[in-house]
Design a protein around this motif. Structure first.
Motif, short mmCIF file in Angstrom:
data_model
loop_
_atom_site.label_atom_id
_atom_site.label_comp_id
_atom_site.label_asym_id
_atom_site.label_seq_id
_atom_site.Cartn_x
_atom_site.Cartn_y
_atom_site.Cartn_z
N ALA A 207 0.83 -1.21 0.00
CA ALA A 207 0.00 0.00 0.00
C ALA A 207 0.87 1.26 0.00
O ALA A 207 0.60 2.22 -0.74
N LEU A 208 1.92 1.25 0.81
CA LEU A 208 2.83 2.40 0.84
C LEU A 208 3.53 2.56 -0.51
O LEU A 208 3.69 3.69 -1.00
N MET A 209 3.91 1.45 -1.13
CA MET A 209 4.57 1.50 -2.43
C MET A 209 3.65 2.14 -3.47
O MET A 209 4.08 2.99 -4.25
N HIS A 210 2.37 1.77 -3.45
CA HIS A 210 1.43 2.35 -4.41
C HIS A 210 1.24 3.85 -4.18
O HIS A 210 1.15 4.62 -5.14
N ASP A 211 1.20 4.27 -2.93
CA ASP A 211 1.13 5.71 -2.63
C ASP A 211 2.33 6.44 -3.20
O ASP A 211 2.20 7.51 -3.80
N GLU A 212 3.51 5.87 -3.00
CA GLU A 212 4.74 6.52 -3.47
C GLU A 212 4.81 6.51 -5.00
O GLU A 212 5.28 7.47 -5.61
N GLU A 213 4.34 5.43 -5.63
CA GLU A 213 4.29 5.39 -7.09
C GLU A 213 3.36 6.47 -7.64
O GLU A 213 3.68 7.11 -8.65
N SER A 214 2.26 6.69 -6.95
CA SER A 214 1.33 7.75 -7.35
C SER A 214 2.01 9.11 -7.26
O SER A 214 1.88 9.95 -8.16
N HIS A 215 2.75 9.32 -6.18
CA HIS A 215 3.45 10.59 -6.03
C HIS A 215 4.53 10.74 -7.09
O HIS A 215 4.76 11.85 -7.59
N LEU A 216 5.18 9.66 -7.46
CA LEU A 216 6.16 9.71 -8.56
C LEU A 216 5.51 10.21 -9.84
O LEU A 216 6.09 11.04 -10.56
N GLY A 217 4.33 9.72 -10.12
CA GLY A 217 3.60 10.17 -11.31
C GLY A 217 3.29 11.65 -11.26
O GLY A 217 3.42 12.37 -12.26
N GLU A 218 2.88 12.13 -10.09
CA GLU A 218 2.61 13.56 -9.92
C GLU A 218 3.88 14.38 -10.13
O GLU A 218 3.85 15.43 -10.78
N LEU A 219 4.99 13.91 -9.59
CA LEU A 219 6.26 14.62 -9.75
C LEU A 219 6.68 14.66 -11.21
O LEU A 219 7.15 15.68 -11.70
#
Length: 136
Positions: free
Chosen positions: A116-128
């Motif tokens: 779940a944490l990995m998916h949150d961070e992947e989402s933030h990577l996309g935003e960045l």
């Protein structure tokens, strides 16, 4: 599993410090929207840290994030976003490895947390990536 949980807590607390520093810099530069965005990221990382702390307590381990990474805030907004991207990429790698390890050793709850944490961070990577593309 405890080692990965501790590593993750170090990372999340370092990220909180990192994003709060960037928020403060943006405020000093008169960039209030960006400051608010970095503050929101710091709050998201605090939520992640809280989830890790809860898991550690369930496993009978006292949390102790004493190894915070040095803050590297950047000198421009573009540089900040590049540094943030690396920070989030490091988190994705850590959580991917941690989830695989926990699954391999039968700790499904910890594996699920790391996924779940990995998916949150992947989402933030996309935003960045979108933010960096908009600056180009």
């Amino acid at each position: 599993m405890i080692g990965y949980l501790t590593q993750a807590l170090h990372h999340e607390m370092s990220a909180v410090q990192h994003y709060l520093t960037q928020s403060s810099l943006c405020e000093l530069w008169g960039m209030s929207a960006e400051a608010a965005s970095f503050r929101n990221e710091a709050n998201e990382e605090l939520v992640h840290a809280n989830r890790l702390i809860q898991r550690m307590l369930i496993l009978g381990v006292a949390p102790n994030a004493t190894q915070l990474a040095p803050v590297r805030p950047g000198r421009t907004l573009a540089e900040m976003l590049v540094l943030d991207r690396q920070l989030e990429l490091d988190a994705v790698r850590l959580y991917h490895d941690a989830a695989a390890y926990c699954a391999r050793f039968g700790d499904g709850e910890s594996a699920h947390l790391f996924e779940a944490l990995m998916h949150d961070e992947e989402s933030h990577l996309g935003e960045l990536d979108s933010m960096l593309a908009a600056l180009s």
